[in-house]
Design a protein around this motif. Structure first.
Motif, PDB file in Angstrom:
ATOM      1  N   LYS A 118       0.840  -1.191   0.000  1.00 28.20           N
ATOM      2  CA  LYS A 118       0.000   0.000   0.000  1.00 28.20           C
ATOM      3  C   LYS A 118       0.876   1.242   0.000  1.00 28.20           C
ATOM      4  N   ALA A 129      -0.255   7.031   2.856  1.00 29.84           N
ATOM      5  CA  ALA A 129      -1.498   7.796   2.869  1.00 29.84           C
ATOM      6  C   ALA A 129      -1.345   9.001   3.765  1.00 29.84           C
ATOM      7  N   TYR A 175      -9.942  12.953  -1.967  1.00 31.25           N
ATOM      8  CA  TYR A 175      -9.238  11.685  -2.123  1.00 31.25           C
ATOM      9  C   TYR A 175      -8.246  11.745  -3.279  1.00 31.25           C
ATOM     10  N   SER A 176      -8.601  12.424  -4.355  1.00 30.62           N
ATOM     11  CA  SER A 176      -7.701  12.565  -5.496  1.00 30.62           C
ATOM     12  C   SER A 176      -6.434  13.314  -5.096  1.00 30.62           C
ATOM     13  N   GLU A 186      -5.150  13.266  -2.129  1.00 25.57           N
ATOM     14  CA  GLU A 186      -4.392  12.312  -1.320  1.00 25.57           C
ATOM     15  C   GLU A 186      -3.593  11.366  -2.214  1.00 25.57           C
ATOM     16  N   VAL A 187      -4.235  10.878  -3.274  1.00 32.34           N
ATOM     17  CA  VAL A 187      -3.558   9.974  -4.202  1.00 32.34           C
ATOM     18  C   VAL A 187      -2.366  10.671  -4.846  1.00 32.34           C
ATOM     19  N   PHE A 247      -1.673   6.820 -11.341  1.00 35.81           N
ATOM     20  CA  PHE A 247      -2.747   7.410 -10.534  1.00 35.81           C
ATOM     21  C   PHE A 247      -3.854   6.386 -10.300  1.00 35.81           C
ATOM     22  N   TYR A 269      -2.640   3.706  -7.707  1.00 36.90           N
ATOM     23  CA  TYR A 269      -2.643   4.212  -6.330  1.00 36.90           C
ATOM     24  C   TYR A 269      -4.061   4.532  -5.870  1.00 36.90           C
ATOM     25  N   PHE A 270      -4.891   4.964  -6.800  1.00 34.32           N
ATOM     26  CA  PHE A 270      -6.277   5.269  -6.476  1.00 34.32           C
ATOM     27  C   PHE A 270      -6.962   4.040  -5.884  1.00 34.32           C
ATOM     28  N   ARG A 324      -5.495   1.304  -4.561  1.00 29.21           N
ATOM     29  CA  ARG A 324      -4.853   0.797  -3.348  1.00 29.21           C
ATOM     30  C   ARG A 324      -5.178   1.629  -2.109  1.00 29.21           C
ATOM     31  N   LEU A 325      -5.109   2.929  -2.254  1.00 28.42           N
ATOM     32  CA  LEU A 325      -5.409   3.784  -1.098  1.00 28.42           C
ATOM     33  C   LEU A 325      -6.862   3.642  -0.674  1.00 28.42           C
TER      34      LEU A 325
END
Length: 348
Positions: A16, A19, A37-38, A40-41, A57, A60-61, A63-64
């Motif tokens: 992961k 975050a 959230y975007s 954060e990614v 992107f 990671y989108f 997984r987070l």
């Protein structure tokens, strides 16, 4: 297939990215959640030193999102489902439609062939009846009607034969087109996953990405346990079991994973940005998921079991070498009856 591919948001690994934003810091409105959230990614990508490309992107989108609460995931997914599209899925749908169209043409050819056979049979029957009339004392008028009918049917038969030849020619041309398309397809119709050709391309692309960005990725090869297949000894049942395994692989994979049929009921999963330890944990979960899925054959309950070979995708080895390494991992797992999976590294 497309629905299954779009809905694969559940992770099979523990790798992961870092975050920064918690669920409490995300707003409750779906649009606000998605915006926060975007960000954060994007921050996670920058922190890990990866370029914010669409593929990175997206990876990671997914997984987070696994670390978020169920409520947050539901909100964000609800927004994504309104506009989600995938070129590969569109290609798969086109492939399926094309093959269905070819199947329809094949059916038309079969019906036409049967019609031609029936007309030929009717011609023979009429010829026999004509001969019987000529040998009888029936009137000349009756024999004339029979001869006229025979002539008409012969003409119709000739026309049908010509049209049947045209349909056959069209069928042959279409078969050539389908063959050419199949050489470029990315989808395996039998198991509902990607095919070997697509897998090899994705591994090759991943090798190039690893050369540039130095991240870690893994490949796992999955096969229905050989001792299980030997004990069942039923080709149709083994096929159904293998299809069950394919569905479970799709169910548990992420959007960034590539699930493909390598051949002969053997599957592979390309796990991008996933190190060996995380691939091992993913394999453990896959084995557990499959073993909890029982299969019924007549009055016999069979516990499904798979064997997995794990290897790393490296920049110093070819696609073929990486594939062989995962195969060797499967063989290594078979050598130890207490092992469901085995690791064979190519990082030397």
């Amino acid at each position: 297939m497309s629905g299954a591919l779009r809905s694969r948001r559940r992770s099979t690994t523990d790798a992961k990215p870092s975050a920064a934003v918690t669920d409490k810091e995300i707003m409750h409105e779906p649009e606000g959640e998605l915006e926060a959230y975007s960000k954060e990614v994007l921050n996670a990508l920058m922190k890990d030193g990866l370029p914010p490309t669409p593929n990175n992107f997206s990876l990671y989108f997914d997984r987070l999102l696994e670390d978020k609460s169920q409520n947050t995931r539901n909100h964000i997914v609800s927004v994504l489902e309104l506009e989600e599209s995938n070129e590969d899925e569109n290609s798969i749908m086109l492939e399926q439609s094309l093959k269905q169209g070819f199947s329809s043409i094949k059916n038309i050819l079969g019906v036409t062939a049967n019609l031609y056979k029936n007309m030929s049979l009717m011609t023979k029957i009429l010829d026999k009846r004509r001969q019987e009339l000529e040998a009888s004392s029936e009137s000349q008028a009756v024999r004339g009607v029979a001869a006229s009918l025979e002539s008409d049917i012969s003409k119709l038969n000739a026309i049908l034969k010509k049209q049947s030849g045209t349909i056959k020619s069209t069928y042959d041309d279409t078969a050539k087109i389908i063959k050419n398309v199949e050489n470029e397809t990315i989808f395996d119709n039998q198991y509902g996953v990607y095919n070997k050709r697509y897998l090899m391309t994705k591994i090759e692309q991943e090798i190039e990405l690893i050369k540039k960005f130095k991240h870690k990725s893994s490949l796992i090869m999955i096969e229905l346990a050989r001792d299980l297949k030997a004990s069942v000894n039923n080709e149709k049942a083994i096929m159904l079991m293998t299809k069950t395994v394919a569905r479970l692989l799709l169910k548990t994979s992420r959007r960034s994973d590539t699930v493909a049929h390598y051949g002969n009921g053997v599957f592979t999963m390309l796990l991008k940005h996933t190190d060996i330890e995380s691939a091992k944990k993913a394999s453990e979960r896959l084995c557990e998921l499959v073993s909890n899925s029982n299969f019924f054959l007549a009055d016999r309950e069979i516990q499904l079991k798979i064997s997995i070979g794990i290897t790393d995708v490296t920049e110093n080895h070819s696609v073929e070498e990486i594939i062989v390494s995962s195969m060797d991992g499967v063989e290594k797992a078979y050598e130890n009856p207490n092992m469901d999976y085995a690791v064979l590294l190519r990082n030397s």
